[in-house]
Every structure is written in structure tokens, then in C-alpha cells.
Design a protein around this motif. Structure first.
Motif, PDB file in Angstrom:
ATOM      1  N   MET A   1       0.828  -1.196   0.000  1.00 48.79           N
ATOM      2  CA  MET A   1       0.000   0.000   0.000  1.00 48.79           C
ATOM      3  C   MET A   1       0.868   1.253   0.000  1.00 48.79           C
ATOM      4  O   MET A   1       0.515   2.243  -0.620  1.00 48.79           O
ATOM      5  CB  MET A   1      -0.941  -0.027   1.200  1.00 48.79           C
ATOM      6  CG  MET A   1      -1.822   1.197   1.318  1.00 48.79           C
ATOM      7  SD  MET A   1      -2.908   1.550  -0.061  1.00 48.79           S
ATOM      8  CE  MET A   1      -4.300   0.555   0.331  1.00 48.79           C
ATOM      9  N   ALA A   2       2.006   1.200   0.674  1.00 48.05           N
ATOM     10  CA  ALA A   2       2.862   2.382   0.760  1.00 48.05           C
ATOM     11  C   ALA A   2       3.357   2.805  -0.623  1.00 48.05           C
ATOM     12  O   ALA A   2       3.376   4.006  -0.936  1.00 48.05           O
ATOM     13  CB  ALA A   2       4.041   2.114   1.689  1.00 48.05           C
ATOM     14  N   ARG A   3       3.716   1.844  -1.470  1.00 48.85           N
ATOM     15  CA  ARG A   3       4.194   2.187  -2.813  1.00 48.85           C
ATOM     16  C   ARG A   3       3.075   2.779  -3.656  1.00 48.85           C
ATOM     17  O   ARG A   3       3.283   3.723  -4.408  1.00 48.85           O
ATOM     18  CB  ARG A   3       4.810   0.972  -3.485  1.00 48.85           C
ATOM     19  CG  ARG A   3       6.161   0.629  -2.904  1.00 48.85           C
ATOM     20  CD  ARG A   3       6.728  -0.650  -3.424  1.00 48.85           C
ATOM     21  NE  ARG A   3       6.659  -0.780  -4.861  1.00 48.85           N
ATOM     22  CZ  ARG A   3       7.581  -1.402  -5.588  1.00 48.85           C
ATOM     23  NH1 ARG A   3       8.625  -1.921  -4.991  1.00 48.85           N
ATOM     24  NH2 ARG A   3       7.441  -1.520  -6.875  1.00 48.85           N
ATOM     25  N   VAL A   4       1.889   2.226  -3.534  1.00 50.75           N
ATOM     26  CA  VAL A   4       0.742   2.755  -4.278  1.00 50.75           C
ATOM     27  C   VAL A   4       0.446   4.182  -3.813  1.00 50.75           C
ATOM     28  O   VAL A   4       0.256   5.088  -4.632  1.00 50.75           O
ATOM     29  CB  VAL A   4      -0.497   1.850  -4.117  1.00 50.75           C
ATOM     30  CG1 VAL A   4      -1.729   2.518  -4.695  1.00 50.75           C
ATOM     31  CG2 VAL A   4      -0.252   0.495  -4.772  1.00 50.75           C
ATOM     32  N   LYS A   5       0.426   4.396  -2.507  1.00 47.78           N
ATOM     33  CA  LYS A   5       0.169   5.734  -1.981  1.00 47.78           C
ATOM     34  C   LYS A   5       1.234   6.717  -2.461  1.00 47.78           C
ATOM     35  O   LYS A   5       0.932   7.872  -2.755  1.00 47.78           O
ATOM     36  CB  LYS A   5       0.100   5.710  -0.461  1.00 47.78           C
ATOM     37  CG  LYS A   5      -1.186   5.089   0.064  1.00 47.78           C
ATOM     38  CD  LYS A   5      -1.194   4.924   1.559  1.00 47.78           C
ATOM     39  CE  LYS A   5      -1.091   6.217   2.293  1.00 47.78           C
ATOM     40  NZ  LYS A   5      -1.186   6.063   3.758  1.00 47.78           N
ATOM     41  N   GLY A   6       2.466   6.245  -2.598  1.00 46.16           N
ATOM     42  CA  GLY A   6       3.531   7.106  -3.104  1.00 46.16           C
ATOM     43  C   GLY A   6       3.317   7.514  -4.549  1.00 46.16           C
ATOM     44  O   GLY A   6       3.750   8.591  -4.974  1.00 46.16           O
ATOM     45  N   THR A   7       2.632   6.678  -5.307  1.00 45.56           N
ATOM     46  CA  THR A   7       2.353   6.967  -6.711  1.00 45.56           C
ATOM     47  C   THR A   7       1.245   8.008  -6.874  1.00 45.56           C
ATOM     48  O   THR A   7       1.157   8.672  -7.903  1.00 45.56           O
ATOM     49  CB  THR A   7       1.951   5.665  -7.442  1.00 45.56           C
ATOM     50  OG1 THR A   7       2.926   4.662  -7.189  1.00 45.56           O
ATOM     51  CG2 THR A   7       1.870   5.873  -8.937  1.00 45.56           C
ATOM     52  N   LEU A   8       0.411   8.172  -5.870  1.00 44.22           N
ATOM     53  CA  LEU A   8      -0.714   9.095  -5.987  1.00 44.22           C
ATOM     54  C   LEU A   8      -0.263  10.525  -6.278  1.00 44.22           C
ATOM     55  O   LEU A   8      -0.913  11.235  -7.050  1.00 44.22           O
ATOM     56  CB  LEU A   8      -1.584   9.053  -4.732  1.00 44.22           C
ATOM     57  CG  LEU A   8      -2.235   7.707  -4.414  1.00 44.22           C
ATOM     58  CD1 LEU A   8      -3.096   7.829  -3.169  1.00 44.22           C
ATOM     59  CD2 LEU A   8      -3.018   7.174  -5.582  1.00 44.22           C
ATOM     60  N   GLN A   9       0.841  10.955  -5.693  1.00 42.79           N
ATOM     61  CA  GLN A   9       1.333  12.306  -5.978  1.00 42.79           C
ATOM     62  C   GLN A   9       1.701  12.436  -7.447  1.00 42.79           C
ATOM     63  O   GLN A   9       1.465  13.467  -8.068  1.00 42.79           O
ATOM     64  CB  GLN A   9       2.522  12.678  -5.096  1.00 42.79           C
ATOM     65  CG  GLN A   9       2.965  14.122  -5.260  1.00 42.79           C
ATOM     66  CD  GLN A   9       1.860  15.115  -4.936  1.00 42.79           C
ATOM     67  OE1 GLN A   9       1.218  15.033  -3.904  1.00 42.79           O
ATOM     68  NE2 GLN A   9       1.624  16.060  -5.834  1.00 42.79           N
ATOM     69  N   GLY A  10       2.254  11.378  -8.022  1.00 41.38           N
ATOM     70  CA  GLY A  10       2.559  11.391  -9.452  1.00 41.38           C
ATOM     71  C   GLY A  10       1.315  11.548 -10.300  1.00 41.38           C
ATOM     72  O   GLY A  10       1.337  12.204 -11.344  1.00 41.38           O
ATOM     73  N   MET A  11       0.212  10.954  -9.847  1.00 39.88           N
ATOM     74  CA  MET A  11      -1.054  11.130 -10.562  1.00 39.88           C
ATOM     75  C   MET A  11      -1.478  12.592 -10.500  1.00 39.88           C
ATOM     76  O   MET A  11      -1.852  13.176 -11.518  1.00 39.88           O
ATOM     77  CB  MET A  11      -2.140  10.241  -9.955  1.00 39.88           C
ATOM     78  CG  MET A  11      -1.894   8.769 -10.123  1.00 39.88           C
ATOM     79  SD  MET A  11      -2.071   8.208 -11.812  1.00 39.88           S
ATOM     80  CE  MET A  11      -3.807   7.848 -11.839  1.00 39.88           C
ATOM     81  N   HIS A  12      -1.404  13.179  -9.309  1.00 39.38           N
ATOM     82  CA  HIS A  12      -1.782  14.585  -9.165  1.00 39.38           C
ATOM     83  C   HIS A  12      -0.880  15.489 -10.020  1.00 39.38           C
ATOM     84  O   HIS A  12      -1.349  16.449 -10.629  1.00 39.38           O
ATOM     85  CB  HIS A  12      -1.727  15.021  -7.702  1.00 39.38           C
ATOM     86  CG  HIS A  12      -2.878  14.531  -6.890  1.00 39.38           C
ATOM     87  ND1 HIS A  12      -4.135  15.079  -6.976  1.00 39.38           N
ATOM     88  CD2 HIS A  12      -2.973  13.523  -5.984  1.00 39.38           C
ATOM     89  CE1 HIS A  12      -4.953  14.446  -6.162  1.00 39.38           C
ATOM     90  NE2 HIS A  12      -4.274  13.490  -5.546  1.00 39.38           N
ATOM     91  N   ASP A  13       0.396  15.170 -10.064  1.00 38.53           N
ATOM     92  CA  ASP A  13       1.339  15.976 -10.834  1.00 38.53           C
ATOM     93  C   ASP A  13       1.111  15.850 -12.340  1.00 38.53           C
ATOM     94  O   ASP A  13       1.530  16.724 -13.101  1.00 38.53           O
ATOM     95  CB  ASP A  13       2.781  15.570 -10.508  1.00 38.53           C
ATOM     96  CG  ASP A  13       3.184  15.916  -9.086  1.00 38.53           C
ATOM     97  OD1 ASP A  13       2.494  16.729  -8.433  1.00 38.53           O
ATOM     98  OD2 ASP A  13       4.195  15.343  -8.620  1.00 38.53           O
ATOM     99  N   SER A  14       0.465  14.775 -12.783  1.00 33.02           N
ATOM    100  CA  SER A  14       0.264  14.513 -14.211  1.00 33.02           C
ATOM    101  C   SER A  14      -0.990  15.154 -14.785  1.00 33.02           C
ATOM    102  O   SER A  14      -1.160  15.183 -16.004  1.00 33.02           O
ATOM    103  CB  SER A  14       0.185  12.999 -14.459  1.00 33.02           C
ATOM    104  OG  SER A  14       1.381  12.371 -14.082  1.00 33.02           O
ATOM    105  N   ILE A  15      -1.865  15.653 -13.944  1.00 32.92           N
ATOM    106  CA  ILE A  15      -3.116  16.204 -14.455  1.00 32.92           C
ATOM    107  C   ILE A  15      -2.934  17.660 -14.899  1.00 32.92           C
ATOM    108  O   ILE A  15      -2.066  18.370 -14.404  1.00 32.92           O
ATOM    109  CB  ILE A  15      -4.275  16.088 -13.442  1.00 32.92           C
ATOM    110  CG1 ILE A  15      -4.024  16.921 -12.181  1.00 32.92           C
ATOM    111  CG2 ILE A  15      -4.532  14.640 -13.085  1.00 32.92           C
ATOM    112  CD1 ILE A  15      -5.221  16.977 -11.248  1.00 32.92           C
ATOM    113  N   HIS A  16      -3.755  18.031 -15.853  1.00 28.23           N
ATOM    114  CA  HIS A  16      -3.769  19.391 -16.396  1.00 28.23           C
ATOM    115  C   HIS A  16      -5.231  19.833 -16.432  1.00 28.23           C
ATOM    116  O   HIS A  16      -5.922  19.620 -17.429  1.00 28.23           O
ATOM    117  CB  HIS A  16      -3.146  19.427 -17.788  1.00 28.23           C
ATOM    118  CG  HIS A  16      -1.757  18.884 -17.819  1.00 28.23           C
ATOM    119  ND1 HIS A  16      -0.664  19.626 -17.429  1.00 28.23           N
ATOM    120  CD2 HIS A  16      -1.280  17.662 -18.160  1.00 28.23           C
ATOM    121  CE1 HIS A  16       0.424  18.893 -17.553  1.00 28.23           C
ATOM    122  NE2 HIS A  16       0.084  17.696 -17.978  1.00 28.23           N
ATOM    123  N   PRO A  17      -5.715  20.422 -15.337  1.00 30.57           N
ATOM    124  CA  PRO A  17      -7.151  20.702 -15.201  1.00 30.57           C
ATOM    125  C   PRO A  17      -7.790  21.448 -16.366  1.00 30.57           C
ATOM    126  O   PRO A  17      -8.883  21.094 -16.799  1.00 30.57           O
ATOM    127  CB  PRO A  17      -7.231  21.517 -13.912  1.00 30.57           C
ATOM    128  CG  PRO A  17      -6.043  21.063 -13.129  1.00 30.57           C
ATOM    129  CD  PRO A  17      -4.970  20.822 -14.154  1.00 30.57           C
TER     130      PRO A  17
END
Length: 100
Positions: A1-17
Motif C-alpha cells: 500500500m505504501a508504494r501505491v500511496k507514493g504513486t498518488l502524488q505522481g497522478m496529481h502531478d500529471s493532471i492538467h485541469p
């Protein structure tokens, strides 16, 4: 779970609203059961497809440590039809809005 949670910031950084016509995007986490849920909404299918393209590398990286349990798209028929080719291979369930 820790690795998945670490990836979430990358998801946020990849979006362009603006480009994605994003209305909202975020995650909720049930650590006790090891579940991460994403809730997101777009003004139209073109925005959702732009988002899918933008997060694709991070999403694929996340799938090395997690599985996709479900994917749903909800909206008017003409917008849902635009999503089918991109999302159906991922097991997406499509729900057409009742305009009644």
C-alpha cells in the motif's frame, strides 16, 4: 500500500485541469482493506480522454503494485460513445444518463 500511496502524488502531478476540462479529481483510501478509490469528473469525453493520456505512464506504473478492480463511465450517450474505444479494453462499464 505504501508504494501505491507514493504513486498518488505522481497522478496529481500529471493532471492538467484546463486541458482536461476537469471538474474534480481525488483519491480516498481504505488502508484497513488495502483499497484506493479515485473519483473524477470532466465536462466532456474529450477532457476525460486527455486525462487518460496524461496519467497513462503513472497509471501503468501503479498497476505494477495494484490492480484495477473496476472502472465506470457515466454520461450522455454521445459522450459515452467517445470513451468506448479507449476504456473498454480496461473492463470499463458504461452507464448512459437517463435524460427523462
Amino acid at each position: 500500500m505504501a508504494r501505491v500511496k507514493g504513486t498518488l502524488q505522481g497522478m496529481h502531478d500529471s493532471i492538467h485541469p484546463e486541458q482536461e476540462s476537469l471538474l474534480y479529481f481525488g483519491f480516498t483510501i481504505d488502508e484497513a482493506n488495502g483499497i484506493v478509490m479515485s473519483r473524477e469528473a470532466y465536462k466532456n469525453a474529450d477532457g476525460a480522454l486527455a486525462h487518460w493520456q496524461n496519467v497513462d505512464p503513472v497509471f501503468k506504473a501503479m498497476l505494477k503494485d495494484a490492480s484495477l478492480d473496476s472502472l465506470e463511465a457515466h454520461g450522455p450517450r454521445d459522450e459515452i460513445d467517445k470513451l468506448r474505444d479507449a476504456l473498454a479494453p480496461h473492463g470499463c462499464k458504461f452507464f448512459v444518463r437517463d435524460s427523462g
